[in-house]
Design an enzyme around this catalytic site. Structure first.
Site, PDB file in Angstrom:
ATOM      1  N   HIS A 124      -4.523   4.122   2.598  1.00  0.00           N
ATOM      2  CA  HIS A 124      -4.312   5.556   2.798  1.00  0.00           C
ATOM      3  C   HIS A 124      -5.552   6.274   2.246  1.00  0.00           C
ATOM      4  O   HIS A 124      -6.169   5.789   1.285  1.00  0.00           O
ATOM      5  CB  HIS A 124      -3.065   5.949   2.000  1.00  0.00           C
ATOM      6  CG  HIS A 124      -2.591   7.347   2.199  1.00  0.00           C
ATOM      7  ND1 HIS A 124      -3.184   8.423   1.576  1.00  0.00           N
ATOM      8  CD2 HIS A 124      -1.578   7.850   2.931  1.00  0.00           C
ATOM      9  CE1 HIS A 124      -2.533   9.527   1.924  1.00  0.00           C
ATOM     10  NE2 HIS A 124      -1.560   9.206   2.743  1.00  0.00           N
ATOM     11  N   ASP A 201      -1.482   0.790  -5.126  1.00  0.00           N
ATOM     12  CA  ASP A 201      -0.890   2.011  -4.585  1.00  0.00           C
ATOM     13  C   ASP A 201       0.535   1.663  -4.149  1.00  0.00           C
ATOM     14  O   ASP A 201       0.746   1.005  -3.138  1.00  0.00           O
ATOM     15  CB  ASP A 201      -1.751   2.483  -3.400  1.00  0.00           C
ATOM     16  CG  ASP A 201      -1.101   3.617  -2.615  1.00  0.00           C
ATOM     17  OD1 ASP A 201       0.060   3.980  -2.921  1.00  0.00           O
ATOM     18  OD2 ASP A 201      -1.752   4.126  -1.686  1.00  0.00           O
ATOM     19  N   GLN A 204       4.519   3.421  -1.020  1.00  0.00           N
ATOM     20  CA  GLN A 204       5.499   2.985  -0.020  1.00  0.00           C
ATOM     21  C   GLN A 204       6.358   1.823  -0.505  1.00  0.00           C
ATOM     22  O   GLN A 204       7.248   1.379   0.226  1.00  0.00           O
ATOM     23  CB  GLN A 204       4.782   2.579   1.282  1.00  0.00           C
ATOM     24  CG  GLN A 204       4.041   3.697   1.981  1.00  0.00           C
ATOM     25  CD  GLN A 204       4.960   4.799   2.508  1.00  0.00           C
ATOM     26  OE1 GLN A 204       6.172   4.637   2.626  1.00  0.00           O
ATOM     27  NE2 GLN A 204       4.381   5.940   2.821  1.00  0.00           N
ATOM     28  N   LYS A 227       8.809  10.563  -2.146  1.00  0.00           N
ATOM     29  CA  LYS A 227       9.121   9.541  -1.135  1.00  0.00           C
ATOM     30  C   LYS A 227      10.299   8.681  -1.564  1.00  0.00           C
ATOM     31  O   LYS A 227      10.680   7.750  -0.871  1.00  0.00           O
ATOM     32  CB  LYS A 227       7.907   8.644  -0.903  1.00  0.00           C
ATOM     33  CG  LYS A 227       6.715   9.366  -0.274  1.00  0.00           C
ATOM     34  CD  LYS A 227       5.584   8.386  -0.058  1.00  0.00           C
ATOM     35  CE  LYS A 227       4.255   9.073   0.137  1.00  0.00           C
ATOM     36  NZ  LYS A 227       4.069   9.580   1.486  1.00  0.00           N
ATOM     37  N   CYS A 368      -3.232   9.587   7.698  1.00  0.00           N
ATOM     38  CA  CYS A 368      -4.177   9.511   6.575  1.00  0.00           C
ATOM     39  C   CYS A 368      -4.736   8.108   6.422  1.00  0.00           C
ATOM     40  O   CYS A 368      -4.931   7.624   5.300  1.00  0.00           O
ATOM     41  CB  CYS A 368      -3.535   9.962   5.265  1.00  0.00           C
ATOM     42  SG  CYS A 368      -2.924  11.626   5.291  1.00  0.00           S
TER      43      CYS A 368
HETATM   44  N1  PMP Z   1      -0.571   5.960  -0.432  1.00  0.00           N
HETATM   45  C1  PMP Z   1       0.281   5.648   0.536  1.00  0.00           C
HETATM   46  C2  PMP Z   1       0.399   4.227   0.996  1.00  0.00           C
HETATM   47  C3  PMP Z   1       1.036   6.666   1.128  1.00  0.00           C
HETATM   48  O1  PMP Z   1       1.885   6.373   2.120  1.00  0.00           O
HETATM   49  C4  PMP Z   1       0.906   7.986   0.672  1.00  0.00           C
HETATM   50  C5  PMP Z   1       1.704   9.122   1.286  1.00  0.00           C
HETATM   51  N2  PMP Z   1       1.660   9.177   2.690  1.00  0.00           N
HETATM   52  C6  PMP Z   1       0.017   8.242  -0.371  1.00  0.00           C
HETATM   53  C7  PMP Z   1      -0.692   7.202  -0.901  1.00  0.00           C
HETATM   54  C8  PMP Z   1      -0.209   9.614  -0.917  1.00  0.00           C
HETATM   55  O2  PMP Z   1       0.942  10.098  -1.506  1.00  0.00           O
HETATM   56  P1  PMP Z   1       0.968  11.612  -2.031  1.00  0.00           P
HETATM   57  O3  PMP Z   1       0.612  12.459  -0.852  1.00  0.00           O
HETATM   58  O4  PMP Z   1       2.368  11.797  -2.495  1.00  0.00           O
HETATM   59  O5  PMP Z   1      -0.031  11.699  -3.110  1.00  0.00           O
END
Ligand code: PMP
Length: 415
Positions: A124, A201, A204, A227, A368
């Site tokens: 991401h 990270d 998910q 999430k 993203c």
């Molecule tokens: N890493 C992953 C794998 C994600 O799916 C996301 C959210 N789409 C993020 C990071 C970023 O999360 P946040 O926008 O809550 O900081």
């Protein structure tokens, strides 16, 4: 683990009883942000109505109540991820802030010109851009573990990269596009064997499976509250104590100090050293309640439920001609995130039709993860993602909507 039906669980989520375009809301975008059960919404309301006060300062009753509630939430979250101590749970705004904190604090002290940072092609942007910024500031190098056609990491290349002795290895536990669940424990052990620090990270993964940070042995582990049934504006950075203790804070201000003189200061103990300013009090408390809710369902149940639903969706959707699904086909290797494209229909049009025609909310775009889109030579995908409140009926509605979209586009193409 729970023996409740999904129909019963759905009643805990007030939003799921609303309609969109006159149709039942079928929410299939939990990978972006999950819905919230009434108990979480009520916890926010109760805080503001009955004990709203700043924390860690007041000596009066409601301030003490608020402080205790935030620290209780921290303890629940620490237990949820099997951290040794609750002081290893730093409250941030989200995964993004957690990763940036490490990139600035740890990265600023340990990464130098020519150092190698290993990431993967499936990251991401929030686990990519902070390292690009760090590399630009320091002259460090970035290398990437490629993704194969099936959506799995090329672990053979990972092993080769490790031979170049990276200082840091950072990767997602589970991909938000492909659903791939990476072999974190093995990858962390391999990185440690060459002396690298690891950051995972977990945006998910923590919402969808049992995560034991001690067993995985990652040095840093990041995730977001929104999430996992919790409020927005609250996230977590977990870290190993010696690392966190040796790091200089990312942000300075109130609450994070022990003593302040005009020209210098000393830092408070963990976790407060990294929590400058008034924290997201209601949100932290709300996340604690979300963790209680997930514990009641049982994370084993959550994972099994999503596995079964993903298997059903893979079967149901692969019967649709012209539909391509990305990521692993084996549900043991993936979570409940399904990215797909439909021949002749742009993913954005597809998402609009699903919303208008059948009330299905899915995400469309690059999610993203633009480098991953480049890897597959596609501009975008549509993405359906599942959580505790989704069932086979939702997947059936999605499949119906996809067929409808196909008919609409075939009709217009024939004009
Ligand atoms: N890493 C992953 C794998 C994600 O799916 C996301 C959210 N789409 C993020 C990071 C970023 O999360 P946040 O926008 O809550 O900081």
């Amino acid at each position: 683990t729970t023996n409740r039906s999904v129909e019963d669980i759905r009643r805990d989520f007030p939003i799921l009883s609303r309609q969109v375009h006159g149709k039942r809301l079928v929410f299939l975008d939990s990978a972006a942000s999950s819905q919230k059960p009434a108990v979480v919404i009520e916890a926010l309301d109760q805080y503001y109505r009955t004990y709203n006060a700043n924390v860690h300062r007041g000596v009066y009753e409601i301030s003490e109540e608020a402080t205790e509630a935030v620290e209780r939430a921290r303890l629940k979250i620490a237990r949820f991820i099997h951290a040794r101590q609750s002081k290893q749970v730093i409250f941030t705004r989200n995964t993004t802030e957690s990763i940036n904190l490490v990139a600035y604090s740890w990265g600023g002290e340990h990464i130098q010109q020519g150092d190698l940072i290993v990431l993967t092609e499936m990251e991401h942007h929030s686990n990519l851009v902070p390292w690009q910024l760090l590399a630009q500031r320091t002259g460090a190098r970035l290398e990437f573990v490629p993704v194969n056609e099936e959506g799995l990491l090329r672990l053979d290349v990972y092993e080769q990269l490790l031979q170049q002795k990276p200082k840091l290895v950072a990767f997602a536990h589970m991909s938000n596009v492909l659903g791939t669940i990476n072999p974190v424990k093995e990858m962390v052990a391999q990185a440690h064997a060459v002396g690298a620090i690891t950051l995972v990270d977990g945006a998910q993964s923590v919402p969808h499976m049992t995560v034991d940070v001690q067993d995985l042995d990652a040095d840093f582990y990041c995730f977001s509250g929104h999430k996992m049934l919790g409020p927005t504006g609250i996230g977590v950075l977990y870290g190993k104590r010696p690392l966190l203790e040796s790091m200089t804070p990312f942000m300075g201000g109130g609450s994070m100090i022990r003593t302040v003189k005009l020209h210098e200061s000393t830092w408070a103990d963990l976790p407060h050293k990294f929590e400058a300013g008034t924290p997201a009090i209601a949100e932290a408390i709300g996340l604690g309640v979300a963790v209680d809710y997930l514990n009641e369902l049982g994370m084993e149940w959550v994972r099994q439920h999503e596995k079964a639903l993903t298997a059903y969706a893979l079967k149901r959707l692969s019967a649709i001609p012209g539909l391509t699904i990305y990521g692993p086909k084996d549900v043991e290797q993936r979570g409940g995130v399904l990215s797909f494209t439909l021949d002749g229909v742009h993913p954005h049009d597809l998402a609009s039709i699903l919303d208008m025609e059948v009330g299905v909310a899915v995400r469309a775009g690059h999610h993203c993860a633009q480098p991953l889109m480049d890897r597959y030579n596609i501009p975008a995908t549509a993405r359906a993602s599942f959580y505790v409140y989704n069932d086979e009926r939702d997947v059936d509605t999605l499949a119906e909507g996809l067929q409808k979209a196909q008919e609409i586009f075939q009709a217009t193409a024939g004009l």
